[in-house]
Design an enzyme around this catalytic site. Structure first.
Site, PDB file in Angstrom:
ATOM      1  N   TYR A 138       0.878  -1.174   0.000  1.00 11.15           N
ATOM      2  CA  TYR A 138       0.000   0.000   0.000  1.00 11.15           C
ATOM      3  C   TYR A 138       0.910   1.217   0.000  1.00 11.15           C
ATOM      4  O   TYR A 138       1.328   1.701   1.041  1.00 11.15           O
ATOM      5  CB  TYR A 138      -0.900  -0.050   1.232  1.00 11.15           C
ATOM      6  CG  TYR A 138      -2.003   0.989   1.294  1.00 11.15           C
ATOM      7  CD1 TYR A 138      -2.211   1.919   0.288  1.00 11.15           C
ATOM      8  CD2 TYR A 138      -2.860   1.016   2.392  1.00 11.15           C
ATOM      9  CE1 TYR A 138      -3.224   2.851   0.366  1.00 11.15           C
ATOM     10  CE2 TYR A 138      -3.886   1.942   2.483  1.00 11.15           C
ATOM     11  CZ  TYR A 138      -4.065   2.859   1.473  1.00 11.15           C
ATOM     12  OH  TYR A 138      -5.070   3.794   1.558  1.00 11.15           O
ATOM     13  N   LYS A 167      -1.045  -1.191  -4.349  1.00 14.32           N
ATOM     14  CA  LYS A 167      -2.068  -0.156  -4.447  1.00 14.32           C
ATOM     15  C   LYS A 167      -1.312   1.158  -4.486  1.00 14.32           C
ATOM     16  O   LYS A 167      -0.703   1.583  -3.495  1.00 14.32           O
ATOM     17  CB  LYS A 167      -3.032  -0.177  -3.261  1.00 14.32           C
ATOM     18  CG  LYS A 167      -4.082   0.936  -3.332  1.00 14.32           C
ATOM     19  CD  LYS A 167      -4.965   1.017  -2.095  1.00 14.32           C
ATOM     20  CE  LYS A 167      -5.937   2.199  -2.226  1.00 14.32           C
ATOM     21  NZ  LYS A 167      -6.720   2.429  -0.989  1.00 14.32           N
TER      22      LYS A 167
END
Length: 313
Positions: A138, A167
């Protein structure tokens, strides 16, 4: 790298439902997550930023993952947010999430203490080495307040077998194709913002993860399908519809409001359960709620495509 690992599509960064006293409401969360799957979500992300993971205790996160797996019921993969500021806690949560049935985990950059690049890399490597399931990085330096990992770093971790996807949450989208250049076709690249999903998907992202998908899922699915079909005109129309949601936050027609409070109230105004945020996040005031209701009445795009049946032209 796990053989055969593949994630793609539209994955809502799901809201966690809390009751008015701030308690985790598992039945309401189950209903919301199941409704997202019923509506066509390709997967679920839980205990992410939109799930208020920073306000949750470790045992609550594990219960949330179990709830999500039950709601998905084998229909779509569940990605569990397991990253924290502590490497040891991240490892423990990652193993627990895998034991509850998570298909993959999403690991935020270690936050607050502002670790330098080598410390960030060591953290991700430690979690990756201990994880029984694929790890998605992330990469959100703005929220984590620490050193970002650039495309070369991501490619290095991929080749080491540490991470299996990312992400990418930046104000710009150039990171998406740069990461694709540094990795391989078995690496899942998700656009992670809400500012430019069409650009992110058109640049090659395999999917989109965002909190706005709690309320704009149908539009996002149509956008994703249009991009995959190469229908730029339709993709632009769907992107224009999705921008109406973004404007509620960026143009501040209601004044200072949080994005999660907006999503929760929009769900309620559509006759669904929105739940509550945990303090210090505040709900909309009665005046803001009334103003939002008027805006939604005046703007068909914000009522959902079930009303209009087609994107605005």
């Amino acid at each position: 790298m796990s053989d055969g690992f593949s994630l793609s599509g539209v994955f809502p960064a799901s809201l966690t439902m809390f009751d008015e006293a701030g308690r985790l409401d598992q039945p309401a969360t189950h209903r919301h997550l199941a409704s997202l799957v019923d509506a066509g979500a390709h997967g679920l992300v839980v205990a992410g930023t939109s799930g208020e993971f920073v306000a949750m205790a470790p045992d609550e996160k594990v219960r949330l993952v179990a709830t999500a797996v039950a709601a998905a019921d084998g229909r779509v993969p569940v990605v569990a947010g397991t990253g924290t500021a502590s490497t040891a806690e991240s490892v423990e949560l990652t193993r627990a999430a895998a034991a509850e049935g998570a298909a993959a985990v999403l690991v935020i950059l270690p936050y607050y203490m502002r670790p330098h690049r080598e410390e960030v890399l060591a953290h991700i490597r430690a979690v990756g080495a201990a994880s029984p399931v694929p790890v998605l990085l992330y990469n959100n330096p703005a929220n984590s307040g620490t050193t970002e990992l650039d495309a070369v770093d991501v490619g290095m971790l991929y080749r080491e077998g540490v991470i299996h996807g990312v992400k990418s949450t930046f104000p710009t989208v150039h990171q998406v194709p740069e990461v694709i250049d540094e990795t391989g076709p078995d690496f899942a690249v998700f656009y992670g913002g809400f500012m430019a999903p069409l650009s992110g998907l058109a640049e090659g992202a395999h999917g989109w993860i965002s909190g706005v998908l709690n309320v704009a899922l149908a539009e996002a699915l149509a956008l994703y399908d249009a991009v995959r079909a190469g229908d730029l005109a339709a993709a632009r129309r769907w992107a224009a519809a999705i921008r109406q949601y973004r404007y509620l936050y960026t143009r501040r027609p209601l004044g200072q409001v949080g994005d999660l409070a907006l999503y929760r109230t929009m769900l309620e105004l559509r006759g669904e359960h929105g739940g509550h945020c945990r303090l210090p996040l505040l709900p909309l005031t009665p005046e803001q709620r009334a103003r939002l209701e008027r805006i939604m009445t005046e703007n068909p795009a914000l009522r959902g495509i079930a009303v209009s049946g087609a994107p605005p032209r």
